[in-house]
Design a protein around this motif. Structure first.
Motif, short mmCIF file in Angstrom:
data_model
loop_
_atom_site.label_atom_id
_atom_site.label_comp_id
_atom_site.label_asym_id
_atom_site.label_seq_id
_atom_site.Cartn_x
_atom_site.Cartn_y
_atom_site.Cartn_z
N CYS A 13 0.84 -1.20 0.00
CA CYS A 13 0.00 0.00 0.00
C CYS A 13 0.88 1.24 0.00
CB CYS A 13 -0.92 0.00 1.21
SG CYS A 13 -2.14 1.33 1.17
N LEU A 16 0.03 3.95 2.81
CA LEU A 16 0.09 3.60 4.22
C LEU A 16 1.28 4.28 4.90
CD1 LEU A 16 -1.15 1.99 6.50
CD2 LEU A 16 0.26 0.04 5.84
N GLU A 24 -5.78 2.29 3.05
CA GLU A 24 -4.64 2.12 3.93
C GLU A 24 -5.00 1.28 5.16
OE1 GLU A 24 -3.90 4.75 0.98
OE2 GLU A 24 -5.48 5.12 2.46
N GLU A 28 -3.41 -2.47 6.22
CA GLU A 28 -2.81 -2.70 7.54
C GLU A 28 -3.57 -3.77 8.31
OE1 GLU A 28 -0.81 0.30 10.56
OE2 GLU A 28 -2.99 0.45 10.64
N LYS A 45 4.90 -0.53 3.02
CA LYS A 45 4.18 0.73 3.13
C LYS A 45 4.99 1.87 2.51
CE LYS A 45 4.11 2.09 7.57
NZ LYS A 45 3.91 2.01 9.03
#
Length: 230
Positions: A13, A16, A24, A28, A45
């Motif tokens: 992502c 993120l 996001e 996670e 991320k």
């Protein structure tokens, strides 16, 4: 033994760590839920700080940065074909450029991402054998069906969208898994106090939906409006 335990899964992502949005949070939560269940997972991320051993901060040209804004202004309109059509596209492209060799080195078997352009760039790298992972796109950003046809694996958050795709004869390995929300965690600690603070009558029936307007909230409004008052 569950065969997924033999796979190494990468959750990707680009936003993120520096963007707070549904995409996001989905990435996670999915990574930590898999980790909690014993799956070998890595969370890649685009920004922020590393919070645990499963996280890898890749970095990228962030969409809110001045550099991304400047590039978005100066690039010609047709640059969208190169993955540079918007600040979000620029972010995703820079994320993948920093990431794909890491995926090879980490021997990731399955990639899961809610970022459509990340998935498409990896798909193209897979064609020229620079990506070996199976790619799952989590359909969160309303890409049209013609765009989704590029992918062998697509996850829909609602059965409605999968059913619509099937009507057009799509026979790929697409599936529907709703986004998970812990309703025991995300609720007011004292409902009576909350209602008083926001001037909601204590006996009123309330439905709260938090979503982008283009997520077909009109259907929800129509269905709630049709409920009997008693």
């Amino acid at each position: 033994m569950d065969v997924t335990m033999n796979y190494k899964i990468g959750i990707l992502c680009s936003g993120l760590g520096h963007v707070v949005r549904g995409n996001e949070m989905l990435a996670e939560n999915t990574a930590y839920m898999l980790h909690k269940n014993g799956v070998n997972v890595r969370l890649y991320k685009g920004g922020g700080q590393k919070k645990s051993d499963i996280e890898i901060v890749v970095g990228c040209l962030k969409r809110e940065s001045k550099a991304a804004e400047k590039l978005n202004r100066v690039f010609p309109a047709f640059f969208w074909r190169l993955g540079l059509g918007s600040k979000y596209d620029i972010e995703q492209t820079s994320f993948v450029l920093k990431l794909f060799l890491r995926l090879l080195r980490d021997k990731i078997n399955i990639v899961y991402t809610p970022d459509p352009h990340v998935a498409d760039l990896l798909r193209k790298l897979k064609i020229i054998r620079l990506c070996r992972s199976k790619i799952i796109l989590s359909h969160q950003t309303n890409e049209p069906l013609e765009y989704l046809r590029r992918f062998e694996y697509v996850q829909f958050a609602a059965p409605y969208y999968l059913d619509e795709a099937r009507k057009y004869g799509i026979k790929k390995k697409w599936f529907s898994i709703p986004n998970f929300v812990d309703t025991e965690k995300f609720k007011p600690s004292n409902e009576m106090v909350l209602r008083k603070n926001v001037n909601i009558p204590q006996d009123a029936f309330v439905v709260l939906s938090i979503s982008a307007v283009n997520k077909r909230l009109d259907y929800l409004i129509e269905e709630i409006a049709a409920l009997p008052e008693d």
